[in-house]
Design a protein around this motif. Structure first.
Motif, PDB file in Angstrom:
ATOM      1  N   UNK A 207      52.482 -35.282  18.371  1.00  0.00           N
ATOM      2  CA  UNK A 207      52.940 -36.665  18.503  1.00  0.00           C
ATOM      3  C   UNK A 207      54.468 -36.691  18.474  1.00  0.00           C
ATOM      4  N   UNK A 208      55.065 -37.298  19.489  1.00  0.00           N
ATOM      5  CA  UNK A 208      56.526 -37.379  19.556  1.00  0.00           C
ATOM      6  C   UNK A 208      57.052 -38.793  19.370  1.00  0.00           C
ATOM      7  N   UNK A 209      56.193 -39.801  19.574  1.00  0.00           N
ATOM      8  CA  UNK A 209      56.641 -41.186  19.427  1.00  0.00           C
ATOM      9  C   UNK A 209      55.424 -42.069  19.192  1.00  0.00           C
ATOM     10  N   UNK A 210      55.616 -43.125  18.405  1.00  0.00           N
ATOM     11  CA  UNK A 210      54.547 -44.086  18.149  1.00  0.00           C
ATOM     12  C   UNK A 210      54.961 -45.430  18.730  1.00  0.00           C
ATOM     13  N   UNK A 211      54.140 -45.939  19.632  1.00  0.00           N
ATOM     14  CA  UNK A 211      54.408 -47.196  20.317  1.00  0.00           C
ATOM     15  C   UNK A 211      53.414 -48.253  19.846  1.00  0.00           C
ATOM     16  N   UNK A 212      53.474 -49.417  20.422  1.00  0.00           N
ATOM     17  CA  UNK A 212      52.498 -50.457  20.132  1.00  0.00           C
ATOM     18  C   UNK A 212      51.214 -50.144  20.888  1.00  0.00           C
ATOM     19  N   UNK A 213      50.181 -49.748  20.161  1.00  0.00           N
ATOM     20  CA  UNK A 213      48.898 -49.448  20.774  1.00  0.00           C
ATOM     21  C   UNK A 213      48.832 -48.119  21.478  1.00  0.00           C
ATOM     22  N   UNK A 214      49.830 -47.258  21.291  1.00  0.00           N
ATOM     23  CA  UNK A 214      49.826 -45.977  21.995  1.00  0.00           C
ATOM     24  C   UNK A 214      50.702 -44.969  21.267  1.00  0.00           C
ATOM     25  N   UNK A 215      50.496 -43.706  21.586  1.00  0.00           N
ATOM     26  CA  UNK A 215      51.359 -42.628  21.111  1.00  0.00           C
ATOM     27  C   UNK A 215      51.798 -41.805  22.310  1.00  0.00           C
ATOM     28  N   UNK A 216      52.990 -41.236  22.233  1.00  0.00           N
ATOM     29  CA  UNK A 216      53.408 -40.260  23.234  1.00  0.00           C
ATOM     30  C   UNK A 216      53.262 -38.878  22.622  1.00  0.00           C
ATOM     31  N   UNK A 217      52.887 -37.917  23.457  1.00  0.00           N
ATOM     32  CA  UNK A 217      52.567 -36.587  22.955  1.00  0.00           C
ATOM     33  C   UNK A 217      53.194 -35.517  23.830  1.00  0.00           C
ATOM     34  N   UNK A 218      53.390 -34.358  23.227  1.00  0.00           N
ATOM     35  CA  UNK A 218      53.739 -33.151  23.962  1.00  0.00           C
ATOM     36  C   UNK A 218      52.495 -32.296  24.051  1.00  0.00           C
ATOM     37  N   UNK A 219      52.183 -31.837  25.260  1.00  0.00           N
ATOM     38  CA  UNK A 219      50.987 -31.024  25.484  1.00  0.00           C
ATOM     39  C   UNK A 219      51.461 -29.686  26.029  1.00  0.00           C
ATOM     40  N   UNK A 220      51.125 -28.621  25.319  1.00  0.00           N
ATOM     41  CA  UNK A 220      51.706 -27.329  25.663  1.00  0.00           C
ATOM     42  C   UNK A 220      50.790 -26.211  25.215  1.00  0.00           C
ATOM     43  N   UNK A 221      50.821 -25.119  25.952  1.00  0.00           N
ATOM     44  CA  UNK A 221      50.072 -23.932  25.534  1.00  0.00           C
ATOM     45  C   UNK A 221      50.646 -23.346  24.252  1.00  0.00           C
ATOM     46  N   UNK A 222      51.870 -23.756  23.883  1.00  0.00           N
ATOM     47  CA  UNK A 222      52.445 -23.309  22.613  1.00  0.00           C
ATOM     48  C   UNK A 222      51.608 -23.770  21.430  1.00  0.00           C
ATOM     49  N   UNK A 223      50.797 -24.816  21.632  1.00  0.00           N
ATOM     50  CA  UNK A 223      49.972 -25.334  20.556  1.00  0.00           C
ATOM     51  C   UNK A 223      48.569 -24.731  20.578  1.00  0.00           C
ATOM     52  N   UNK A 224      48.350 -23.755  21.435  1.00  0.00           N
ATOM     53  CA  UNK A 224      47.100 -23.007  21.405  1.00  0.00           C
ATOM     54  C   UNK A 224      46.084 -23.380  22.456  1.00  0.00           C
ATOM     55  N   UNK A 225      46.316 -24.469  23.201  1.00  0.00           N
ATOM     56  CA  UNK A 225      45.353 -24.890  24.222  1.00  0.00           C
ATOM     57  C   UNK A 225      46.095 -25.398  25.451  1.00  0.00           C
ATOM     58  N   UNK A 226      45.387 -25.490  26.560  1.00  0.00           N
ATOM     59  CA  UNK A 226      45.934 -26.094  27.772  1.00  0.00           C
ATOM     60  C   UNK A 226      45.553 -27.571  27.817  1.00  0.00           C
ATOM     61  N   UNK A 227      46.310 -28.361  28.581  1.00  0.00           N
ATOM     62  CA  UNK A 227      46.038 -29.793  28.705  1.00  0.00           C
ATOM     63  C   UNK A 227      44.719 -30.019  29.439  1.00  0.00           C
ATOM     64  N   UNK A 228      43.931 -30.988  28.940  1.00  0.00           N
ATOM     65  CA  UNK A 228      42.622 -31.280  29.512  1.00  0.00           C
ATOM     66  C   UNK A 228      42.463 -32.784  29.701  1.00  0.00           C
ATOM     67  N   UNK A 229      41.394 -33.172  30.347  1.00  0.00           N
ATOM     68  CA  UNK A 229      41.088 -34.585  30.555  1.00  0.00           C
ATOM     69  C   UNK A 229      40.006 -35.025  29.573  1.00  0.00           C
ATOM     70  N   UNK A 230      40.121 -36.300  29.127  1.00  0.00           N
ATOM     71  CA  UNK A 230      39.152 -36.859  28.184  1.00  0.00           C
ATOM     72  C   UNK A 230      38.825 -38.288  28.600  1.00  0.00           C
ATOM     73  N   UNK A 231      37.623 -38.716  28.277  1.00  0.00           N
ATOM     74  CA  UNK A 231      37.195 -40.072  28.588  1.00  0.00           C
ATOM     75  C   UNK A 231      37.685 -41.042  27.521  1.00  0.00           C
TER      76      UNK A 231
END
Length: 662
Positions: A158-182
């Protein structure tokens, strides 16, 4: 299914029998931090060579540094204990650590999370969520399909907290690749141990209620196999200290979700501390793994400070490292009694041999340096040194990146002999208060039961206000707690209360003593599994009088607890709280006296040690206390001066005497 954690059967390592037991704590440091200490290596002979390492019986430190000591002194018999954080798994670049992406995500510990209110693409940097309050900027998070689905997941930040949302960094440095979710995907923050600019460590979920991986294993079993295999492979080292072991996560601002159902539970379910008991199972599984691999005698030590949140299973481990022993002792002298009781209890009751526990406070010690002409030992060092002597355990010399191997006068006794005190002549003696009156002699005690708790007195349901006789023959059982009760809610479910005393005097020293024992062997049922425990002590809270509170552990044997303190306010209603978990406890011999018992001494073959943790100086006269200062057998201080007919130990300080002048 019955789960029984492993047994401990070993040929133990032998600790030295002459004192002091010299121990280096990270005295070698492969990556010194210039922001600590004086910012240089000057005067630290240990950084670039290990020339003085042989003067220490025990060394604690990182693998590369301990390897250097063993390489320099392969046949010295030096005991080396590895510093390792097995409660965490690292994200970062260290090739020797287990990578997050390879670990079943249900093995990690999470705070309560929330759901996504819209679908998440593999390229999205903003995620709409139902509740932003569960996140903090900088949180590492897990995104998965739902609370019950671990098949599709991703770690992000989590890099920022907004109204009703969060912004995130997605990276293989965190152990996984970016994926899609419902929409409806579940997102929960990791419980982190610590972070750096390049690394991050995730805590593991040792709870009995933790999810199982594809092999049917919870985190405590999986981690025991991992850590046991790793420690067994280090054949030249004698053990490992586990960093940051806790009995509960009650002190965190956000509730943990131990069973991962989306609701905060603090790791506790209907009076069962699932997280703390799961840690105990981990210790048993680890000992079993070491035994199965042929290393049953490895030292397993837990970094676990206090009875309030610390690890509390006497089986399987050799002891505890109390890393913040006696914190703030000058402003909170009452902490000494609690800390000393806890350390002494571990030294006596740990089942694995050798018993290996010590008190250690790195903050005061970190102000010292091996250059003793500039950084001389002071009372903070002396009292910690004395505590090690009183309980017969090591006191580590050193801390931090810039400390090196110390050359204290107390360490050598003024000479070159590192074992200058010699063998102990009996156990430490503790002074009793000068006041012999028990101000609770005529006290009446009653049960103060909070609503919705079920309490039994001698096996029968008890009502609020029921009388209790403190003769040791009457049992108090916490048989049920309200739903949602947190671990460490002391003094809520049951208070054994008395108001027999007069007002206390601010600044006056007082001593409370009592005997207690508790049910320390029991079984719990979790999802159809029976988990058996023994040597698992019960916690008692003593407080609500004179501004003082303390916590101690009670096991299946009668034990006398001595708690001295200085009153900071007037309340005198003594209460002994026992509400933190299900179980049974007995009390007897409750006493309250004016004066302190925070004065200890111990005799050795070649000298004596005195520790005075009172607020007042302690003067010993050979004409009245020949047991402490024999007039016919002169002693000398560490500077070679002969002690006269009396001498004084300053408040919150220690004195060491020798039988010879040199």
């Amino acid at each position: 299914m019955v789960l029984v954690a492993g047994t401990c059967s070993a040929t133990p390592i032998t600790l030295p029998t002459e004192y002091p037991i010299n121990m280096g704590f990270k005295t070698l440091y492969s990556d010194p931090d210039p922001t600590i200490g004086d910012g240089s290596r000057a005067g630290n002979e240990s950084f670039d060579n290990v020339g003085n390492a042989a003067n220490f019986a025990i060394h604690h430190g990182y693998l590369s540094d301990m390897n250097a000591i063993k390489s320099q002194y392969p046949n010295s018999g030096i005991i080396t204990i590895l510093a390792n954080p097995p409660t965490t798994i690292y994200v970062g670049s260290d090739s020797g650590t287990t990578k997050v992406g390879t670990v079943f995500p249900g093995h990690f510990l999470y705070y309560t999370g929330t759901t996504a209110t819209a679908s998440i693409t593999s390229t999205a940097s903003q995620i709409n969520v139902a509740d932003t309050s569960v996140f903090n900027v900088g949180d590492y998070i897990l995104i998965r399909n739902s609370t019950s689905d671990w098949s599709n997941f991703e770690h992000a930040k989590v890099t920022q907290i907004l109204s009703g949302a969060i912004t995130v960094t997605r990276s293989t440095n965190y152990g996984t690749t970016a994926k899609s979710f419902s929409s409806g995907a579940y997102i929960a923050p990791h419980v982190a141990a610590w972070t750096t600019s390049t690394d991050m460590s995730y805590r593991l979920n040792y709870s009995l209620h933790a999810p199982t991986d594809s092999q049917g294993h919870k985190a405590n079993y999986w981690a025991a196999q991992l850590m046991g295999t790793g420690l067994n492979s280090q054949t030249q080292h004698q053990g490992m200290e586990h960093d940051v072991i806790l009995n509960s996560y009650y002190h965190y601002a956000r509730p943990i979700d131990a069973n991962n159902d989306g609701t905060g539970d603090w790791g506790s379910f209907n009076g069962i501390n699932s997280f703390g008991l799961g840690i105990q199972e981990y210790a048993g599984f680890l000992r079993t793994q070491l035994t199965n691999l042929g290393s049953p005698d490895k030292i397993v030590q837990f970094d676990s400070d206090t009875p309030l949140r610390g690890y509390r299973g006497f089986n399987y481990v050799n002891g505890v490292q109390m890393e913040t022993f006696m914190d703030n002792v000058n402003t909170d002298g009452g902490r000494f009694s609690e800390a000393y009781e806890h350390l002494s209890h571990w030294v006596q009751k740990a089942q694995a041999l050798p018993k290996f526990s010590y008190g250690y406070n790195r903050m005061p010690t970190a102000t010292y340096h091996s250059n003793t002409s500039t950084y001389a030992p002071d009372s903070a060092f002396r009292r910690h040194f004395a505590v090690g002597l009183m309980v017969g355990m090591p006191h580590p010399y050193g801390s931090g990146d810039d400390m090196g191997i110390f050359d204290w006068s107390e360490q050598r006794g003024g000479g070159s002999n590192y074992k200058w005190l010699g063998a102990a002549s009996g156990a430490a003696s503790r002074e009793v208060p000068a006041d012999t009156t028990n101000h609770l002699q005529d006290a009446t005690w009653e049960l103060d039961i909070a609503s919705n708790y079920t309490v039994k007195l001698d096996g029968n349901i008890a009502s609020d206000g029921a009388s209790y006789v403190t003769d040791g023959s009457h049992s108090i059982e916490i048989a049920g707690v309200p739903s949602g009760t947190k671990p460490n809610d002391y003094g809520v479910g049951l208070l054994l209360s008395s108001t027999a005393m007069g007002n206390l005097t601010i600044g006056q020293e007082y001593t409370l003593t009592f005997d207690a024992k508790a049910s320390d062997s029991f079984s719990v049922q979790v999802n159809g599994e029976t988990h058996n425990f023994s040597n698992t002590p019960f916690q008692i809270h003593a407080g609500n009088f004179g501004g003082y509170d303390a916590w101690v552990l009670a096991d299946g044997d009668w034990r006398t607890y001595t708690l001295s303190f200085t009153a900071t306010n007037y309340p005198r209603n003594i209460k002994l709280g026992i509400s933190e978990t299900l179980g049974t406890v007995y009390f007897r011999n409750i006493k309250f006296q004016y004066g302190t018992a925070n004065r200890l001494s111990r005799t050795f073959a070649n000298g004596k040690a005195f520790l005075n943790m009172s607020d007042n100086a302690w003067t010993i006269d050979s004409t009245t206390r020949p047991d402490l200062l024999p007039a016919s057998n002169p002693y000398y201080d560490l500077q070679g001066n002969k002690i006269g007919s009396s001498f004084t130990i300053p408040a919150k300080d220690a004195v060491f005497l020798k039988k010879t002048a040199n």
